[in-house]
Design a protein around this motif. Structure first.
Motif, mmCIF file in Angstrom:
data_model
loop_
_atom_site.group_PDB
_atom_site.id
_atom_site.type_symbol
_atom_site.label_atom_id
_atom_site.label_comp_id
_atom_site.label_asym_id
_atom_site.label_seq_id
_atom_site.Cartn_x
_atom_site.Cartn_y
_atom_site.Cartn_z
ATOM 1 N N LEU A 242 -5.731 -7.679 -9.959
ATOM 2 C CA LEU A 242 -6.923 -8.236 -9.330
ATOM 3 C C LEU A 242 -8.012 -8.552 -10.359
ATOM 4 O O LEU A 242 -8.740 -9.537 -10.219
ATOM 5 C CB LEU A 242 -7.450 -7.288 -8.253
ATOM 6 N N PHE B 130 -10.993 -4.616 0.534
ATOM 7 C CA PHE B 130 -10.794 -5.545 1.651
ATOM 8 C C PHE B 130 -9.323 -5.647 2.019
ATOM 9 O O PHE B 130 -8.968 -5.655 3.197
ATOM 10 C CB PHE B 130 -11.334 -6.934 1.306
ATOM 11 N N ASN B 131 -8.486 -5.724 1.003
ATOM 12 C CA ASN B 131 -7.043 -5.792 1.242
ATOM 13 C C ASN B 131 -6.571 -4.558 2.006
ATOM 14 O O ASN B 131 -5.800 -4.654 2.962
ATOM 15 C CB ASN B 131 -6.304 -5.923 -0.086
ATOM 16 N N SER B 132 -7.054 -3.421 1.607
ATOM 17 C CA SER B 132 -6.677 -2.172 2.267
ATOM 18 C C SER B 132 -7.155 -2.134 3.718
ATOM 19 O O SER B 132 -6.424 -1.712 4.616
ATOM 20 C CB SER B 132 -7.261 -0.991 1.489
ATOM 21 N N VAL C 292 0.850 -1.179 0.000
ATOM 22 C CA VAL C 292 0.000 0.000 0.000
ATOM 23 C C VAL C 292 0.892 1.237 0.000
ATOM 24 O O VAL C 292 1.775 1.376 0.828
ATOM 25 C CB VAL C 292 -0.932 0.004 1.238
ATOM 26 N N PHE D 193 -7.851 -4.701 5.746
ATOM 27 C CA PHE D 193 -7.177 -5.660 6.613
ATOM 28 C C PHE D 193 -5.690 -5.361 6.789
ATOM 29 O O PHE D 193 -5.099 -5.706 7.795
ATOM 30 C CB PHE D 193 -7.411 -7.079 6.129
ATOM 31 N N LYS D 194 -5.055 -4.718 5.787
ATOM 32 C CA LYS D 194 -3.658 -4.316 5.952
ATOM 33 C C LYS D 194 -3.528 -3.158 6.931
ATOM 34 O O LYS D 194 -2.531 -3.038 7.619
ATOM 35 C CB LYS D 194 -3.049 -3.937 4.605
ATOM 36 N N LEU E 249 -12.104 -6.371 -3.771
ATOM 37 C CA LEU E 249 -10.958 -7.103 -3.212
ATOM 38 C C LEU E 249 -9.860 -6.147 -2.762
ATOM 39 O O LEU E 249 -9.242 -6.345 -1.711
ATOM 40 C CB LEU E 249 -10.409 -8.094 -4.236
ATOM 41 N N ASP E 250 -9.618 -5.107 -3.542
ATOM 42 C CA ASP E 250 -8.615 -4.114 -3.172
ATOM 43 C C ASP E 250 -9.028 -3.380 -1.897
ATOM 44 O O ASP E 250 -8.198 -3.102 -1.038
ATOM 45 C CB ASP E 250 -8.411 -3.125 -4.319
ATOM 46 N N ARG F 150 -2.208 -2.775 -9.529
ATOM 47 C CA ARG F 150 -2.889 -3.621 -8.551
ATOM 48 C C ARG F 150 -4.318 -3.939 -9.015
ATOM 49 O O ARG F 150 -4.770 -5.075 -8.920
ATOM 50 C CB ARG F 150 -2.903 -2.934 -7.185
#
Length: 133
Positions: free
Chosen positions: A22, A125-127, A3, A129-130, A122-123, A18
């Motif tokens: 995805l 969610f990734n953001s 990120v 959780f990161k 998805l991006d 990214r």
């Protein structure tokens, strides 16, 4: 694919690569599922829809950059949203043609076309959780 944030604002920087990665994963996963649970025609429909999704994303990006470039240069167009409307009309015409000719299952094409939305979710969610680490 870490990120990246803007050093001044701390806001997450948009990553084109990214999103494309995805989208490719979403299209590939949907195509494999379409081949397993459907047939080759359904799988091809998903891939064609995925390609339309990529074209739509690139066109959206280009239209948006063009609109902001016009505003930055101080130029005014008569109808600034024309590129956006033209994009939707062109996409709708292609979808209508696929439906009308019945060359591919329209449901499969629409599933592939949703690859951009899946990639953005998805991006996101990734953001989320990161950022919790």
């Amino acid at each position: 694919m870490g990120v990246q944030t803007d050093p001044e604002t701390g806001i997450r920087v948009y990553s084109r690569a990214r999103i494309f990665a995805l989208m490719a994963v979403a299209i590939a996963a949907a195509a494999v599922a379409g081949l397993i649970f459907g047939n080759v025609r359904f799988c091809v429909g998903i891939v064609v829809g995925g390609l339309l999704s990529v074209v739509n994303f690139v066109w959206l990006e280009s239209s948006t950059k063009g609109l902001f470039a016009q505003q930055a240069e101080g130029r005014r167009s008569i109808f600034p949203a024309a590129r956006f409307i033209l994009r939707y009309l062109a996409l709708g015409l292609v979808l209508w043609g696929i439906y009308r000719i019945d060359v591919l299952p329209i449901a499969a094409v629409l599933i592939g076309l949703s690859a951009f939305a899946v990639a953005v979710v998805l991006d996101g969610f990734n953001s989320i959780f990161k950022s919790r680490r």
